[in-house]
Design a protein around this motif. Sequence first.
Motif, mmCIF file in Angstrom:
data_model
loop_
_atom_site.group_PDB
_atom_site.id
_atom_site.type_symbol
_atom_site.label_atom_id
_atom_site.label_comp_id
_atom_site.label_asym_id
_atom_site.label_seq_id
_atom_site.Cartn_x
_atom_site.Cartn_y
_atom_site.Cartn_z
ATOM 1 N N VAL A 1 -0.411 -2.041 -4.899
ATOM 2 C CA VAL A 1 0.370 -2.666 -5.878
ATOM 3 C C VAL A 1 0.717 -4.156 -5.499
ATOM 4 N N ASN A 2 0.581 -5.101 -6.520
ATOM 5 C CA ASN A 2 0.460 -6.558 -6.203
ATOM 6 C C ASN A 2 1.944 -6.959 -6.715
ATOM 7 N N ALA B 1 11.599 -13.306 -4.559
ATOM 8 C CA ALA B 1 11.162 -12.398 -3.414
ATOM 9 C C ALA B 1 12.249 -11.479 -3.019
ATOM 10 N N ARG B 2 13.561 -11.938 -3.097
ATOM 11 C CA ARG B 2 14.901 -11.092 -2.925
ATOM 12 C C ARG B 2 14.974 -9.995 -3.804
ATOM 13 N N ARG B 3 14.568 -10.262 -5.303
ATOM 14 C CA ARG B 3 14.485 -9.216 -6.206
ATOM 15 C C ARG B 3 13.561 -8.274 -6.149
ATOM 16 N N VAL B 4 12.157 -8.504 -5.551
ATOM 17 C CA VAL B 4 11.394 -7.769 -5.227
ATOM 18 C C VAL B 4 11.855 -6.558 -4.015
ATOM 19 N N VAL B 5 12.212 -7.426 -3.193
ATOM 20 C CA VAL B 5 12.739 -6.341 -2.011
ATOM 21 C C VAL B 5 13.875 -5.390 -2.442
ATOM 22 N N THR B 6 14.681 -5.819 -3.165
ATOM 23 C CA THR B 6 15.699 -5.148 -3.544
ATOM 24 C C THR B 6 15.214 -4.013 -4.623
ATOM 25 N N ALA B 7 14.456 -4.150 -5.433
ATOM 26 C CA ALA B 7 13.567 -3.053 -6.074
ATOM 27 C C ALA B 7 13.065 -2.254 -5.456
ATOM 28 N N VAL B 8 12.247 -2.848 -4.520
ATOM 29 C CA VAL B 8 11.379 -1.607 -3.538
ATOM 30 C C VAL B 8 12.337 -0.901 -2.691
ATOM 31 N N GLU B 9 13.280 -1.514 -2.235
ATOM 32 C CA GLU B 9 14.078 -0.703 -1.547
ATOM 33 C C GLU B 9 14.890 0.567 -2.295
ATOM 34 N N GLY B 10 15.314 -0.036 -3.376
ATOM 35 C CA GLY B 10 15.847 1.107 -4.276
ATOM 36 C C GLY B 10 15.126 2.180 -4.707
ATOM 37 N N ALA B 11 13.815 1.800 -4.954
ATOM 38 C CA ALA B 11 12.963 2.830 -5.448
ATOM 39 C C ALA B 11 12.826 3.915 -4.217
ATOM 40 N N LEU B 12 12.360 3.453 -3.362
ATOM 41 C CA LEU B 12 12.224 4.219 -1.966
ATOM 42 C C LEU B 12 13.420 5.115 -1.727
ATOM 43 N N ARG B 13 14.565 4.502 -1.797
ATOM 44 C CA ARG B 13 15.715 5.610 -1.487
ATOM 45 C C ARG B 13 15.711 6.642 -2.548
ATOM 46 N N ARG C 1 0.953 -1.180 0.141
ATOM 47 C CA ARG C 1 -0.083 0.108 -0.096
ATOM 48 C C ARG C 1 0.777 1.235 0.018
ATOM 49 N N ILE C 2 0.714 1.844 -1.225
ATOM 50 C CA ILE C 2 1.670 3.206 -1.087
ATOM 51 C C ILE C 2 0.620 4.397 -1.433
ATOM 52 N N ALA C 3 0.459 5.274 -0.575
ATOM 53 C CA ALA C 3 -0.275 6.218 -0.849
ATOM 54 C C ALA C 3 0.080 7.598 -1.841
ATOM 55 N N ASP C 4 1.464 7.718 -1.536
ATOM 56 C CA ASP C 4 1.856 8.865 -2.488
ATOM 57 C C ASP C 4 2.282 8.411 -3.841
ATOM 58 N N VAL C 5 1.490 9.085 -4.979
ATOM 59 C CA VAL C 5 1.512 8.825 -6.275
ATOM 60 C C VAL C 5 2.789 8.583 -6.886
ATOM 61 N N ALA C 6 3.662 9.556 -6.582
ATOM 62 C CA ALA C 6 4.895 9.549 -7.095
ATOM 63 C C ALA C 6 5.945 8.448 -6.743
ATOM 64 N N VAL D 1 6.610 1.025 -8.958
ATOM 65 C CA VAL D 1 6.181 0.188 -9.960
ATOM 66 C C VAL D 1 7.310 0.124 -10.996
ATOM 67 N N ALA D 2 7.667 1.201 -11.405
ATOM 68 C CA ALA D 2 8.889 1.149 -12.413
ATOM 69 C C ALA D 2 9.922 0.531 -12.144
ATOM 70 N N ALA D 3 10.415 0.392 -10.984
ATOM 71 C CA ALA D 3 11.638 -0.186 -10.472
ATOM 72 C C ALA D 3 11.252 -1.682 -10.703
ATOM 73 N N LEU D 4 9.984 -2.257 -10.392
ATOM 74 C CA LEU D 4 9.696 -3.607 -10.596
ATOM 75 C C LEU D 4 9.780 -3.855 -11.932
ATOM 76 N N LEU D 5 9.334 -3.294 -12.593
ATOM 77 C CA LEU D 5 9.202 -3.595 -14.205
ATOM 78 C C LEU D 5 10.727 -3.468 -14.612
ATOM 79 N N ASP D 6 11.473 -2.517 -14.420
ATOM 80 C CA ASP D 6 12.855 -2.500 -14.700
ATOM 81 C C ASP D 6 13.640 -3.741 -14.392
ATOM 82 N N ALA D 7 13.246 -4.266 -13.328
ATOM 83 C CA ALA D 7 13.934 -5.612 -12.895
ATOM 84 C C ALA D 7 13.202 -6.781 -13.440
ATOM 85 N N GLY D 8 12.344 -6.657 -14.475
ATOM 86 C CA GLY D 8 11.716 -7.739 -15.191
ATOM 87 C C GLY D 8 10.778 -8.469 -14.133
ATOM 88 N N LEU D 9 10.141 -7.923 -13.269
ATOM 89 C CA LEU D 9 9.412 -8.693 -12.117
ATOM 90 C C LEU D 9 7.947 -8.295 -12.634
#
Length: 357
Positions: free
Chosen positions: A333-334, A344-356, A284-289, A295-303
Amino acid sequence: MKIDTSKLHDHVRDELGHAELVFCGRATTGLYLWLRGHGIRDRTIALPVNVCYSIVHAITLSENRPLFLDVDPRDGNLRLAHVEAREATDLAALMVPHMFGNPCAEIDAIGAWCRERGVQLMEDCALALGCRVGERPAGSFGDAAIFSFGPGKTLDAGGGGLLACREAGTGLRRLADELPSGSANLERKTKLYATLYRELYHSDFYDELAPAFGRLHSAFADIYLFRSTATVESRIVERFERFDAIRRAHLAATAYYDARLPFGDRLMRYEFAAGAVPWRYNLRIADVATRDRVVAALLDAGLPVSRWYPPVHGLFGVDGDFPGATAFASEIVNVPVAGGDEVARRVVTAVEGALRG
């Protein structure tokens, strides 16, 4: 082709308490058959506004009317208060999904409400195979339940659906057999419609163009009304034999995400209830940006990533204000729970990178 469906039949009869099992082209076909088989026509069928659009076609194609209900913005599931808020005098049936494999917490109370009023209760278990509400499995509370085994479902057999009914001998198998057979051409047409819808939903023009897009429904009616095949049924049975391993894998990935994702003000936890078997893990991510970066980070990672389910009333020419469903769709976001530890590890890495970022 002779298929041994004994284990599946045992589950439907002994676990769910249903007397009849009918294979069908897809879960939507199952609801259509059930409405037709019970002579429900020119009536109101209530369901949450944030369902998969395909299930609404079962209502319109059986010559009934959908009545859309709002949902709880925290988990996307119905509550009894939502049902009571929009009661219709000609209500024939209520469809209750267990959203994302997260069981509807008030399904027992909703079932009692239906019984008091002579309203039929259908459970949408398309994403909820194996879920439990207390001591009882999802699919055991209503007059019938539908299950889906299409691509990406919890139990993925590449296609097919299942209708489980409390009553036996309703003639539903005969109705199912009267439908045309599926085909490769029908599969291509189904993928075309799904692609068009995804492109529209993820564009800036969804609200503006949804009513016009909805008028294409009649041209695509055949993608919902077809019978199952022995090949598909055999795959469903074979996958069902391995469902315990699938369930354990989904729960293991869920536990991994619970422990490793950096939850906080920007990334909020979606609470799965006890007894859930998650279809995907939900962020659950309330902020649109921030959501768009994730989402973009996950797609870029091929997930694989999705943002289901949005309110669909506009597709069917229905006006209304559904604040709970709208808020829920704006945040969700699913991410996958299938694919093992590496995914699962790739998902966590992509999410962490996007939040940073």
